[in-house]
Motif scaffolding. Sequence first.
Motif, PDB file in Angstrom:
ATOM      1  N   ASP A   1       0.815  -1.225   0.000  1.00  0.00           N
ATOM      2  CA  ASP A   1       0.000   0.000   0.000  1.00  0.00           C
ATOM      3  C   ASP A   1       0.844   1.268   0.000  1.00  0.00           C
ATOM      4  OD1 ASP A   1      -2.264  -1.506   0.099  1.00  0.00           O
ATOM      5  OD2 ASP A   1      -2.762  -1.088   2.190  1.00  0.00           O
ATOM      6  N   HIS A   2       2.135   1.130   0.298  1.00  0.00           N
ATOM      7  CA  HIS A   2       2.982   2.313   0.459  1.00  0.00           C
ATOM      8  C   HIS A   2       3.919   2.522  -0.720  1.00  0.00           C
ATOM      9  CE1 HIS A   2       1.346   2.229   4.467  1.00  0.00           C
ATOM     10  NE2 HIS A   2       1.603   0.933   4.459  1.00  0.00           N
ATOM     11  N   LEU A   3       3.661   1.802  -1.813  1.00  0.00           N
ATOM     12  CA  LEU A   3       4.496   1.901  -3.008  1.00  0.00           C
ATOM     13  C   LEU A   3       3.656   2.379  -4.189  1.00  0.00           C
ATOM     14  CD1 LEU A   3       6.264  -1.575  -2.812  1.00  0.00           C
ATOM     15  CD2 LEU A   3       7.267   0.650  -2.273  1.00  0.00           C
ATOM     16  N   SER A   4       4.200   3.304  -4.975  1.00  0.00           N
ATOM     17  CA  SER A   4       3.543   3.661  -6.241  1.00  0.00           C
ATOM     18  C   SER A   4       3.789   2.527  -7.249  1.00  0.00           C
ATOM     19  CB  SER A   4       4.139   4.966  -6.778  1.00  0.00           C
ATOM     20  OG  SER A   4       5.466   4.732  -7.231  1.00  0.00           O
ATOM     21  N   PRO A   5       2.965   2.470  -8.313  1.00  0.00           N
ATOM     22  CA  PRO A   5       3.217   1.456  -9.351  1.00  0.00           C
ATOM     23  C   PRO A   5       4.641   1.550  -9.919  1.00  0.00           C
ATOM     24  CG  PRO A   5       1.070   2.482  -9.679  1.00  0.00           C
ATOM     25  CD  PRO A   5       1.738   3.244  -8.580  1.00  0.00           C
ATOM     26  N   GLU A   6       5.162   2.757 -10.065  1.00  0.00           N
ATOM     27  CA  GLU A   6       6.517   2.919 -10.604  1.00  0.00           C
ATOM     28  C   GLU A   6       7.553   2.358  -9.633  1.00  0.00           C
ATOM     29  OE1 GLU A   6       4.252   5.422 -10.306  1.00  0.00           O
ATOM     30  OE2 GLU A   6       3.655   5.349 -12.424  1.00  0.00           O
ATOM     31  N   GLU A   7       7.379   2.646  -8.348  1.00  0.00           N
ATOM     32  CA  GLU A   7       8.321   2.113  -7.356  1.00  0.00           C
ATOM     33  C   GLU A   7       8.264   0.589  -7.312  1.00  0.00           C
ATOM     34  OE1 GLU A   7       8.644   5.554  -3.912  1.00  0.00           O
ATOM     35  OE2 GLU A   7       6.832   4.307  -3.980  1.00  0.00           O
ATOM     36  N   LEU A   8       7.043   0.053  -7.400  1.00  0.00           N
ATOM     37  CA  LEU A   8       6.892  -1.399  -7.393  1.00  0.00           C
ATOM     38  C   LEU A   8       7.647  -2.024  -8.569  1.00  0.00           C
ATOM     39  CD1 LEU A   8       5.238  -3.603  -5.782  1.00  0.00           C
ATOM     40  CD2 LEU A   8       3.642  -3.534  -7.705  1.00  0.00           C
ATOM     41  N   ALA A   9       7.549  -1.387  -9.732  1.00  0.00           N
ATOM     42  CA  ALA A   9       8.232  -1.926 -10.919  1.00  0.00           C
ATOM     43  C   ALA A   9       9.751  -1.860 -10.745  1.00  0.00           C
ATOM     44  CB  ALA A   9       7.797  -1.157 -12.164  1.00  0.00           C
ATOM     45  N   VAL A  10      10.248  -0.729 -10.241  1.00  0.00           N
ATOM     46  CA  VAL A  10      11.700  -0.602 -10.026  1.00  0.00           C
ATOM     47  C   VAL A  10      12.164  -1.642  -9.006  1.00  0.00           C
ATOM     48  CG1 VAL A  10      13.506   0.900  -9.062  1.00  0.00           C
ATOM     49  CG2 VAL A  10      11.803   1.850 -10.640  1.00  0.00           C
ATOM     50  N   LEU A  11      11.423  -1.775  -7.914  1.00  0.00           N
ATOM     51  CA  LEU A  11      11.817  -2.711  -6.858  1.00  0.00           C
ATOM     52  C   LEU A  11      11.788  -4.154  -7.354  1.00  0.00           C
ATOM     53  CD1 LEU A  11      12.597  -3.085  -3.873  1.00  0.00           C
ATOM     54  CD2 LEU A  11      10.155  -3.342  -3.380  1.00  0.00           C
ATOM     55  N   GLY A  12      10.762  -4.501  -8.104  1.00  0.00           N
ATOM     56  CA  GLY A  12      10.669  -5.869  -8.625  1.00  0.00           C
ATOM     57  C   GLY A  12      11.835  -6.184  -9.549  1.00  0.00           C
ATOM     58  N   ALA A  13      12.168  -5.225 -10.429  1.00  0.00           N
ATOM     59  CA  ALA A  13      13.247  -5.473 -11.395  1.00  0.00           C
ATOM     60  C   ALA A  13      14.597  -5.597 -10.705  1.00  0.00           C
ATOM     61  CB  ALA A  13      13.275  -4.345 -12.437  1.00  0.00           C
ATOM     62  N   LEU A  14      14.897  -4.687  -9.768  1.00  0.00           N
ATOM     63  CA  LEU A  14      16.212  -4.757  -9.121  1.00  0.00           C
ATOM     64  C   LEU A  14      16.290  -5.968  -8.194  1.00  0.00           C
ATOM     65  CD1 LEU A  14      16.525  -3.654  -5.881  1.00  0.00           C
ATOM     66  CD2 LEU A  14      15.843  -1.529  -6.973  1.00  0.00           C
ATOM     67  N   SER A  15      15.182  -6.330  -7.578  1.00  0.00           N
ATOM     68  CA  SER A  15      15.188  -7.502  -6.688  1.00  0.00           C
ATOM     69  C   SER A  15      15.492  -8.766  -7.476  1.00  0.00           C
ATOM     70  CB  SER A  15      13.834  -7.660  -5.996  1.00  0.00           C
ATOM     71  OG  SER A  15      13.582  -6.575  -5.136  1.00  0.00           O
ATOM     72  N   ALA A  16      14.834  -8.936  -8.615  1.00  0.00           N
ATOM     73  CA  ALA A  16      15.059 -10.134  -9.427  1.00  0.00           C
ATOM     74  C   ALA A  16      16.505 -10.175  -9.906  1.00  0.00           C
ATOM     75  CB  ALA A  16      14.088 -10.160 -10.608  1.00  0.00           C
ATOM     76  N   ARG A  17      17.007  -9.039 -10.363  1.00  0.00           N
ATOM     77  CA  ARG A  17      18.380  -9.005 -10.890  1.00  0.00           C
ATOM     78  C   ARG A  17      19.385  -9.397  -9.809  1.00  0.00           C
ATOM     79  NH1 ARG A  17      19.643  -3.373 -11.309  1.00  0.00           N
ATOM     80  NH2 ARG A  17      17.797  -3.367 -12.621  1.00  0.00           N
ATOM     81  N   ILE A  18      19.235  -8.847  -8.614  1.00  0.00           N
ATOM     82  CA  ILE A  18      20.211  -9.105  -7.556  1.00  0.00           C
ATOM     83  C   ILE A  18      20.038 -10.494  -6.975  1.00  0.00           C
ATOM     84  CG2 ILE A  18      21.009  -8.349  -5.280  1.00  0.00           C
ATOM     85  CD1 ILE A  18      20.351  -5.476  -6.198  1.00  0.00           C
TER      86      ILE A  18
END
Lengths: 149, 149
Positions: free
Chosen positions: A127-144
């Motif tokens: 609930d505390h993430l914008s759609p853009e933040e969610l996308a950035v977080l998902g991408a960097l999490s998967a990569r790392i």
Amino acid sequence: MDTAWLNDDEDMAWRAFRRLLTALPARIGRDLAADSGLSSADYEVLSTLSENPERRRALKDLAAKMEWSRSRLSHHASRMEARGLIEKEPDPQDARGCVLRLTDKGFGVLEEAAPHHLASVRSRFLDHLSPEELAVLGALSARIADLAD
Amino acid sequence: MDTAWLNDDEDMAWRAFRRLLTALPARIGRDLAADSGLSSADYEVLSTLSENPERRRALKDLAAKMEWSRSRLSHHASRMEARGLIEKEPDPQDARGCVLRLTDKGFGVLEEAAPHHLASVRSRFLDHLSPEELAVLGALSARIADLAD
């Protein structure tokens, strides 16, 4: 050894992220225990098995996913078996290994727990993430997470 | 209970982030043990004390920061005290509490460990983030970690 100290941006971000790494699992784990009487490890075992073919998975694969030793997961699985949530079976592909299977009772417990857990994940996190933040977080999490151990 | 299932974007991001929550602390913890013989908890105690006035901090404050119970941290601190890394002292502000103080030996161990630990944080994490991603991650981490428990 040549020390590459963190710059201010790196230091601030790493400190904030470490706080999140500590706080978020603790909060979601407390919600889970209060709502459903499950530990985070219990929930991960139940939900992973529920998504696997025939609701089974080799103990060694599940241990690798959880970053637990096989013996630690084996002890944990025995306690879950005593509660009727899963069963341990011989692994047909590995004479010394075993397979964990979700029982009907375990599936029922997971079904009861899931809506509460999702509500917790939303209120503590999504609930505390914008759609853009969610996308950035998902991408960097998967990569790392996908980097070699 | 009305279940608000995750949509595809939320589900993918939450799965990837959970993998990161498991993998990153495990990897950095293994590096720390191999390089310096310290656990992640040891390192957090040493580095937190090193940043505090007179290299001291009340056990109860440190326990809250680590999301550990006081009794768990107290046991851990006793083992670190036996290794000469810290000392437990009475808390002048809390008759039943105690204060942890970093010893010179503990400070030396931290100084030895820090460059290796930072190299690990870089190679496991920071090196794989753009400056923009680092800024997004730092901001969302601080916001979520700061929510009420």
